[in-house]
Design a protein around this motif. Sequence first.
Motif, mmCIF file in Angstrom:
data_model
loop_
_atom_site.group_PDB
_atom_site.id
_atom_site.type_symbol
_atom_site.label_atom_id
_atom_site.label_comp_id
_atom_site.label_asym_id
_atom_site.label_seq_id
_atom_site.Cartn_x
_atom_site.Cartn_y
_atom_site.Cartn_z
ATOM 1 N N TRP A 51 0.822 -1.221 0.000
ATOM 2 C CA TRP A 51 0.000 0.000 0.000
ATOM 3 C C TRP A 51 0.854 1.269 0.000
ATOM 4 O O TRP A 51 0.580 2.226 0.719
ATOM 5 C CB TRP A 51 -1.045 0.010 1.111
ATOM 6 C CG TRP A 51 -2.430 -0.203 0.568
ATOM 7 C CD1 TRP A 51 -2.787 -0.218 -0.755
ATOM 8 C CD2 TRP A 51 -3.644 -0.444 1.296
ATOM 9 N NE1 TRP A 51 -4.139 -0.451 -0.887
ATOM 10 C CE2 TRP A 51 -4.690 -0.591 0.343
ATOM 11 C CE3 TRP A 51 -3.943 -0.541 2.653
ATOM 12 C CZ2 TRP A 51 -6.018 -0.830 0.729
ATOM 13 C CZ3 TRP A 51 -5.255 -0.779 3.032
ATOM 14 C CH2 TRP A 51 -6.286 -0.923 2.078
ATOM 15 N N TRP A 52 1.944 1.217 -0.757
ATOM 16 C CA TRP A 52 2.741 2.389 -1.105
ATOM 17 C C TRP A 52 3.584 2.945 0.034
ATOM 18 O O TRP A 52 3.983 4.107 0.023
ATOM 19 C CB TRP A 52 1.868 3.530 -1.663
ATOM 20 C CG TRP A 52 0.722 3.094 -2.526
ATOM 21 C CD1 TRP A 52 0.549 1.876 -3.111
ATOM 22 C CD2 TRP A 52 -0.423 3.862 -2.922
ATOM 23 N NE1 TRP A 52 -0.612 1.842 -3.841
ATOM 24 C CE2 TRP A 52 -1.243 3.037 -3.731
ATOM 25 C CE3 TRP A 52 -0.837 5.167 -2.666
ATOM 26 C CZ2 TRP A 52 -2.442 3.489 -4.290
ATOM 27 C CZ3 TRP A 52 -2.036 5.605 -3.227
ATOM 28 C CH2 TRP A 52 -2.827 4.778 -4.026
ATOM 29 N N VAL A 53 3.870 2.111 1.027
ATOM 30 C CA VAL A 53 4.611 2.631 2.175
ATOM 31 C C VAL A 53 6.070 2.168 2.245
ATOM 32 O O VAL A 53 6.939 2.907 2.703
ATOM 33 C CB VAL A 53 3.900 2.288 3.519
ATOM 34 C CG1 VAL A 53 2.508 2.879 3.540
ATOM 35 C CG2 VAL A 53 3.857 0.791 3.774
ATOM 36 N N ASP A 109 -0.234 10.673 13.391
ATOM 37 C CA ASP A 109 0.186 9.279 13.254
ATOM 38 C C ASP A 109 -0.275 8.549 11.996
ATOM 39 O O ASP A 109 -0.120 7.337 11.904
ATOM 40 C CB ASP A 109 -0.160 8.473 14.510
ATOM 41 C CG ASP A 109 -1.509 8.834 15.073
ATOM 42 O OD1 ASP A 109 -2.370 9.235 14.278
ATOM 43 O OD2 ASP A 109 -1.696 8.711 16.293
ATOM 44 N N ASN A 110 -0.816 9.286 11.023
ATOM 45 C CA ASN A 110 -1.081 8.676 9.713
ATOM 46 C C ASN A 110 -1.393 9.763 8.700
ATOM 47 O O ASN A 110 -1.413 10.951 9.041
ATOM 48 C CB ASN A 110 -2.217 7.639 9.793
ATOM 49 C CG ASN A 110 -3.532 8.255 10.218
ATOM 50 O OD1 ASN A 110 -4.111 9.066 9.503
ATOM 51 N ND2 ASN A 110 -3.997 7.881 11.399
ATOM 52 N N GLY A 111 -1.643 9.364 7.468
ATOM 53 C CA GLY A 111 -1.860 10.336 6.409
ATOM 54 C C GLY A 111 -3.149 11.130 6.578
ATOM 55 O O GLY A 111 -3.172 12.354 6.416
ATOM 56 N N SER A 112 -4.230 10.419 6.912
ATOM 57 C CA SER A 112 -5.516 11.099 7.059
ATOM 58 C C SER A 112 -5.449 12.192 8.115
ATOM 59 O O SER A 112 -5.975 13.291 7.931
ATOM 60 C CB SER A 112 -6.607 10.094 7.437
ATOM 61 O OG SER A 112 -6.697 9.075 6.476
ATOM 62 N N ALA A 114 -2.754 13.743 9.117
ATOM 63 C CA ALA A 114 -1.883 14.821 8.637
ATOM 64 C C ALA A 114 -2.705 15.782 7.782
ATOM 65 O O ALA A 114 -2.506 17.008 7.827
ATOM 66 C CB ALA A 114 -0.720 14.244 7.829
ATOM 67 N N VAL A 115 -3.663 15.231 7.021
ATOM 68 C CA VAL A 115 -4.544 16.057 6.191
ATOM 69 C C VAL A 115 -5.519 16.847 7.076
ATOM 70 O O VAL A 115 -5.755 18.034 6.859
ATOM 71 C CB VAL A 115 -5.302 15.176 5.164
ATOM 72 C CG1 VAL A 115 -6.468 15.937 4.544
ATOM 73 C CG2 VAL A 115 -4.341 14.696 4.081
ATOM 74 N N GLU A 116 -6.080 16.178 8.084
ATOM 75 C CA GLU A 116 -6.996 16.879 9.005
ATOM 76 C C GLU A 116 -6.301 18.098 9.613
ATOM 77 O O GLU A 116 -6.874 19.186 9.697
ATOM 78 C CB GLU A 116 -7.449 15.953 10.151
ATOM 79 C CG GLU A 116 -8.256 14.744 9.732
ATOM 80 C CD GLU A 116 -9.659 15.081 9.233
ATOM 81 O OE1 GLU A 116 -10.189 16.148 9.564
ATOM 82 O OE2 GLU A 116 -10.200 14.258 8.475
ATOM 83 N N GLN A 234 -0.280 20.943 -0.035
ATOM 84 C CA GLN A 234 0.274 19.940 -0.946
ATOM 85 C C GLN A 234 0.351 18.597 -0.237
ATOM 86 O O GLN A 234 1.150 18.414 0.675
ATOM 87 C CB GLN A 234 1.652 20.397 -1.413
ATOM 88 C CG GLN A 234 2.216 19.585 -2.536
ATOM 89 C CD GLN A 234 3.205 20.387 -3.358
ATOM 90 O OE1 GLN A 234 2.877 21.452 -3.876
ATOM 91 N NE2 GLN A 234 4.404 19.898 -3.476
ATOM 92 N N ASP A 235 -0.489 17.668 -0.683
ATOM 93 C CA ASP A 235 -0.552 16.343 -0.069
ATOM 94 C C ASP A 235 0.473 15.427 -0.760
ATOM 95 O O ASP A 235 0.193 14.869 -1.820
ATOM 96 C CB ASP A 235 -1.980 15.798 -0.198
ATOM 97 C CG ASP A 235 -2.131 14.390 0.351
ATOM 98 O OD1 ASP A 235 -1.104 13.749 0.654
ATOM 99 O OD2 ASP A 235 -3.276 13.922 0.476
ATOM 100 N N GLU A 236 1.647 15.314 -0.143
ATOM 101 C CA GLU A 236 2.711 14.453 -0.694
ATOM 102 C C GLU A 236 2.775 13.112 0.043
ATOM 103 O O GLU A 236 3.814 12.460 0.101
ATOM 104 C CB GLU A 236 4.079 15.161 -0.623
ATOM 105 C CG GLU A 236 4.174 16.379 -1.506
ATOM 106 C CD GLU A 236 5.498 16.474 -2.280
ATOM 107 O OE1 GLU A 236 6.207 15.455 -2.398
ATOM 108 O OE2 GLU A 236 5.805 17.584 -2.760
HETATM 109 C C1 LIG Z 1 -2.865 7.152 1.513
HETATM 110 C C2 LIG Z 1 -3.112 8.585 1.320
HETATM 111 C C3 LIG Z 1 -3.664 9.379 2.335
HETATM 112 C C4 LIG Z 1 -4.155 8.803 3.632
HETATM 113 O O1 LIG Z 1 -3.142 8.233 4.382
HETATM 114 P P1 LIG Z 1 -3.495 7.124 5.506
HETATM 115 O O2 LIG Z 1 -2.231 6.936 6.251
HETATM 116 O O3 LIG Z 1 -3.919 5.900 4.747
HETATM 117 O O4 LIG Z 1 -4.589 7.679 6.341
HETATM 118 C C5 LIG Z 1 -3.796 10.730 2.105
HETATM 119 N N1 LIG Z 1 -3.409 11.281 0.946
HETATM 120 C C6 LIG Z 1 -2.861 10.555 -0.049
HETATM 121 C C7 LIG Z 1 -2.410 11.241 -1.296
HETATM 122 C C8 LIG Z 1 -2.709 9.189 0.090
HETATM 123 O O5 LIG Z 1 -2.216 8.462 -0.917
#
Ligand SMILES: *Cc1c(COP(=O)(O)O)cnc(C)c1O
Length: 423
Positions: A51-53, A109-112, A114-116, A234-236
């Motif tokens: 899953w791209w990690v 602690d995760n991507g979501s 970080a976006v919030e 910018q969501d990287e």
């Molecule tokens: C995966 C992803 C997220 C969310 O990250 P999680 O760790 O799965 O919550 C946000 N933005 C992009 C571009 C992503 O690919």
Amino acid sequence: MQHELIARDKKVNWHPYTQMKTAKHIPIVRGEGAYIFDANGKRYIDAVSSWWVTLHGHAHPYIAQKVSEQLNTLEQVIFAGFTHPVAIELSERLLKLLPQNQQKVFYTDNGSTAVEVALKICVQYGYNKGGKKNKVLAFRNGYHGDTFGAMSVSGRGLWTASFGELLFDVLFIDVPTKYNLPDIKAIVEQHTDEIACFIYEPLVQGAGGMLMHEADDLSELMKFCRSKGILLIQDEIFVGFGRTGKLFAANHLSEQADVMCFSKGLTGGTMPLGVTTCTQEIYDAFYADDKTKALFHGHSFTGSPLACAAALASMDLLLQEETQSNIQRICRQHQGFSIILKKHPKIKDVRQQGTILALEWKIAAETSYFSDIHDALYPFFLERGVLMRPLGNIIYLVPPYCVSQKDLEYIYECILDALEIQE
Ligand SMILES: *Cc1c(COP(=O)(O)O)cnc(C)c1O
């Protein structure tokens, strides 16, 4: 043992993005480099970096050693009222790699999440300055995560349908091209008074189907938004840390964002960690004697020392010459394979951005995540010892940088075989 694990799993676990009635889950008991091994000892090449990690391969001994040392030194400490050396060092070193305007780091602690945090920073920034702008601008087909805020700014579709009413209102635009830029600018112009920020995946829209757009067009849109006082997020999370062939997607762009989000490859895929960075100017809008101006956000595991140690170790590996030359080698191999694919009658489109390669299968029905072709291809590749997860009729490769030239060639062969067999 394999069967027993499957049965026990089925009894107790609920898996992500999975219709549990029809799904099968393969127990993986070990990982090494680009490979994962199931309970029967069968080996799979992890062509999607789990899953791209996973950046440097599974169970990397250097990252393991650094995390282990940290585990024996300081495993966790509250990050409010306290700090620790690993978070300080990670922020220092990360900021040095990012565009110069990025000056502060906020951990989650995760991507979501970080976006919030990015969204909350941009909205509260306006609020702290006495403004009223709270609308978000985003791309159609974008993906920013699964929490409610992140879901709201992601493209709407089958995934979000059940929550439609609860998602906040977002102004959606198409990704920019030379042709539609004037129209997009006109739409943004109409709503400038309301728009607080613009969130986008730069260059590659991952979960939306590995859709790609040009750096120049995005740069121009960023410049326009900036001129209208719209903050840029910018969501990287997917494209950061080398995926695009450069360290960050930012390195392809002529404009700089105000806020940036990272996760996924940040720790080399070892530990969950999210980072939101921002400019000094944004930070200063929260910096005051007035306590109510502070950013109201935090998580129990904010700035986890273990995750920070993993991120530092991953950064060491990423910056090594060997890793950088592997990244360039993967880019070249993908380019070579793209040329072959482009001539194939069953291929509708081939897209590449650095180490990310996507190919779209010609099918009658419209491209969809739920396309049957996924159900046929996924086991086809697994049987041949390759882990790929087609997004509907889109097959993509996002390999760990340690994948060998030979293994990548083998994956290409499997794809060509699938094209022969598959209708
Ligand atoms: C995966 C992803 C997220 C969310 O990250 P999680 O760790 O799965 O919550 C946000 N933005 C992009 C571009 C992503 O690919």
